[in-house]
Motif scaffolding. Sequence first.
Motif, PDB file in Angstrom:
ATOM      1  N   ARG A   1       0.864  -1.183   0.000  1.00  0.00           N
ATOM      2  CA  ARG A   1       0.000   0.000   0.000  1.00  0.00           C
ATOM      3  C   ARG A   1       0.903   1.237   0.000  1.00  0.00           C
ATOM      4  N   LYS A   2       0.584   2.207  -0.835  1.00  0.00           N
ATOM      5  CA  LYS A   2       1.440   3.385  -0.979  1.00  0.00           C
ATOM      6  C   LYS A   2       1.159   4.453   0.069  1.00  0.00           C
ATOM      7  N   GLU A   3      -0.095   4.644   0.406  1.00  0.00           N
ATOM      8  CA  GLU A   3      -0.480   5.711   1.333  1.00  0.00           C
ATOM      9  C   GLU A   3      -0.691   5.166   2.739  1.00  0.00           C
ATOM     10  N   PRO A   4      -0.253   5.901   3.757  1.00  0.00           N
ATOM     11  CA  PRO A   4      -0.480   5.451   5.133  1.00  0.00           C
ATOM     12  C   PRO A   4      -1.968   5.461   5.494  1.00  0.00           C
ATOM     13  N   LEU A   5      -2.301   4.735   6.527  1.00  0.00           N
ATOM     14  CA  LEU A   5      -3.670   4.709   7.021  1.00  0.00           C
ATOM     15  C   LEU A   5      -4.057   6.078   7.577  1.00  0.00           C
ATOM     16  N   VAL A   6      -5.281   6.500   7.289  1.00  0.00           N
ATOM     17  CA  VAL A   6      -5.839   7.727   7.847  1.00  0.00           C
ATOM     18  C   VAL A   6      -7.292   7.428   8.187  1.00  0.00           C
ATOM     19  N   ASP A   7      -7.631   7.519   9.462  1.00  0.00           N
ATOM     20  CA  ASP A   7      -9.010   7.275   9.912  1.00  0.00           C
ATOM     21  C   ASP A   7      -9.554   5.931   9.437  1.00  0.00           C
ATOM     22  N   GLU A   8      -8.707   4.938   9.377  1.00  0.00           N
ATOM     23  CA  GLU A   8      -9.127   3.588   8.997  1.00  0.00           C
ATOM     24  C   GLU A   8      -8.172   2.591   9.634  1.00  0.00           C
ATOM     25  N   GLY A   9      -8.600   1.331   9.624  1.00  0.00           N
ATOM     26  CA  GLY A   9      -7.764   0.290  10.186  1.00  0.00           C
ATOM     27  C   GLY A   9      -8.010  -1.030   9.479  1.00  0.00           C
ATOM     28  N   LEU A  10      -7.174  -2.001   9.787  1.00  0.00           N
ATOM     29  CA  LEU A  10      -7.320  -3.340   9.225  1.00  0.00           C
ATOM     30  C   LEU A  10      -7.337  -4.320  10.389  1.00  0.00           C
ATOM     31  N   TRP A  11      -8.415  -5.103  10.468  1.00  0.00           N
ATOM     32  CA  TRP A  11      -8.564  -6.109  11.521  1.00  0.00           C
ATOM     33  C   TRP A  11      -8.240  -7.465  10.919  1.00  0.00           C
ATOM     34  N   ILE A  12      -7.133  -8.068  11.350  1.00  0.00           N
ATOM     35  CA  ILE A  12      -6.681  -9.337  10.816  1.00  0.00           C
ATOM     36  C   ILE A  12      -7.052 -10.443  11.812  1.00  0.00           C
ATOM     37  N   THR A  13      -7.869 -11.372  11.339  1.00  0.00           N
ATOM     38  CA  THR A  13      -8.339 -12.444  12.216  1.00  0.00           C
ATOM     39  C   THR A  13      -8.466 -13.749  11.444  1.00  0.00           C
ATOM     40  N   PRO A  14      -8.027 -14.868  11.974  1.00  0.00           N
ATOM     41  CA  PRO A  14      -7.211 -14.977  13.183  1.00  0.00           C
ATOM     42  C   PRO A  14      -5.773 -14.555  12.905  1.00  0.00           C
ATOM     43  N   CYS A  15      -5.109 -14.047  13.936  1.00  0.00           N
ATOM     44  CA  CYS A  15      -3.733 -13.575  13.790  1.00  0.00           C
ATOM     45  C   CYS A  15      -3.159 -13.276  15.173  1.00  0.00           C
ATOM     46  N   ASN A  16      -1.939 -13.747  15.441  1.00  0.00           N
ATOM     47  CA  ASN A  16      -1.312 -13.408  16.717  1.00  0.00           C
ATOM     48  C   ASN A  16       0.115 -12.880  16.555  1.00  0.00           C
TER      49      ASN A  16
ATOM     50  N   LEU B   1       5.053   0.882  14.925  1.00  0.00           N
ATOM     51  CA  LEU B   1       5.793  -0.260  14.376  1.00  0.00           C
ATOM     52  C   LEU B   1       6.294   0.117  12.980  1.00  0.00           C
ATOM     53  N   GLN B   2       7.597   0.074  12.809  1.00  0.00           N
ATOM     54  CA  GLN B   2       8.244   0.548  11.590  1.00  0.00           C
ATOM     55  C   GLN B   2       8.300  -0.523  10.503  1.00  0.00           C
ATOM     56  N   PRO B   3       8.388  -0.083   9.224  1.00  0.00           N
ATOM     57  CA  PRO B   3       8.570  -1.042   8.125  1.00  0.00           C
ATOM     58  C   PRO B   3       9.766  -1.955   8.382  1.00  0.00           C
ATOM     59  N   TRP B   4       9.623  -3.192   7.920  1.00  0.00           N
ATOM     60  CA  TRP B   4      10.636  -4.239   7.986  1.00  0.00           C
ATOM     61  C   TRP B   4      10.894  -4.757   9.406  1.00  0.00           C
ATOM     62  N   LYS B   5       9.990  -4.469  10.339  1.00  0.00           N
ATOM     63  CA  LYS B   5      10.074  -5.032  11.689  1.00  0.00           C
ATOM     64  C   LYS B   5       9.029  -6.138  11.800  1.00  0.00           C
ATOM     65  N   MET B   6       9.071  -6.889  12.903  1.00  0.00           N
ATOM     66  CA  MET B   6       8.061  -7.922  13.113  1.00  0.00           C
ATOM     67  C   MET B   6       7.709  -8.001  14.584  1.00  0.00           C
ATOM     68  N   VAL B   7       6.544  -8.587  14.850  1.00  0.00           N
ATOM     69  CA  VAL B   7       6.114  -8.865  16.217  1.00  0.00           C
ATOM     70  C   VAL B   7       5.918 -10.374  16.305  1.00  0.00           C
ATOM     71  N   LYS B   8       6.653 -10.989  17.205  1.00  0.00           N
ATOM     72  CA  LYS B   8       6.546 -12.431  17.400  1.00  0.00           C
ATOM     73  C   LYS B   8       5.164 -12.771  17.956  1.00  0.00           C
ATOM     74  N   PRO B   9       4.769 -14.047  17.906  1.00  0.00           N
ATOM     75  CA  PRO B   9       3.445 -14.427  18.405  1.00  0.00           C
ATOM     76  C   PRO B   9       3.172 -13.902  19.819  1.00  0.00           C
ATOM     77  N   VAL B  10       1.985 -13.341  19.971  1.00  0.00           N
ATOM     78  CA  VAL B  10       1.557 -12.752  21.239  1.00  0.00           C
ATOM     79  C   VAL B  10       0.633 -13.744  21.938  1.00  0.00           C
ATOM     80  N   GLN B  11       1.022 -14.151  23.121  1.00  0.00           N
ATOM     81  CA  GLN B  11       0.223 -15.111  23.889  1.00  0.00           C
ATOM     82  C   GLN B  11      -1.148 -14.509  24.200  1.00  0.00           C
ATOM     83  N   GLY B  12      -2.192 -15.276  23.903  1.00  0.00           N
ATOM     84  CA  GLY B  12      -3.557 -14.844  24.192  1.00  0.00           C
ATOM     85  C   GLY B  12      -4.203 -14.028  23.093  1.00  0.00           C
ATOM     86  N   ALA B  13      -3.441 -13.664  22.072  1.00  0.00           N
ATOM     87  CA  ALA B  13      -4.006 -12.864  20.982  1.00  0.00           C
ATOM     88  C   ALA B  13      -4.706 -13.770  19.971  1.00  0.00           C
TER      89      ALA B  13
END
Length: 108
Positions: free
Chosen positions: A28-43, A72-84
């Motif tokens: 995606r070229k443009e950053p989010l503005v007044d919107e979001g993305l809900w990813i499910t299932p996902c941890n 959270l910056q580009p090219w970073k990651m978040v490892k699995p979150v317990q309970g998510a």
Amino acid sequence: MKEYGRTIPYKINAANSFIKRLKGLMFRKEPLVDEGLWITPCNSIHMCFMRFSIDAVFISKEGKIVRIVEDLQPWKMVKPVQGAHSVLELPSGAVHSLSLKVGDFIKL
């Protein structure tokens, strides 16, 4: 009975299929503005091929925020979150402006 006292005042798109979860916000070229993305299932998430930072809100099946990662910056990651069970990707700065905190319950 759980109270869902928090709502997100943005348009929230759902990524609830394999392809939608895989693509997410990549390329995606443009950053989010007044919107979001809900990813499910996902941890866990990665920021590969992203062009902007986001706030990531990890949510349990019951709707409780179990972890927050701000700016959270580009090219970073978040490892699995317990309970998510899902993650809500929001514009960078949204967590602060909406005063979201771990332990809050939200309804999507």
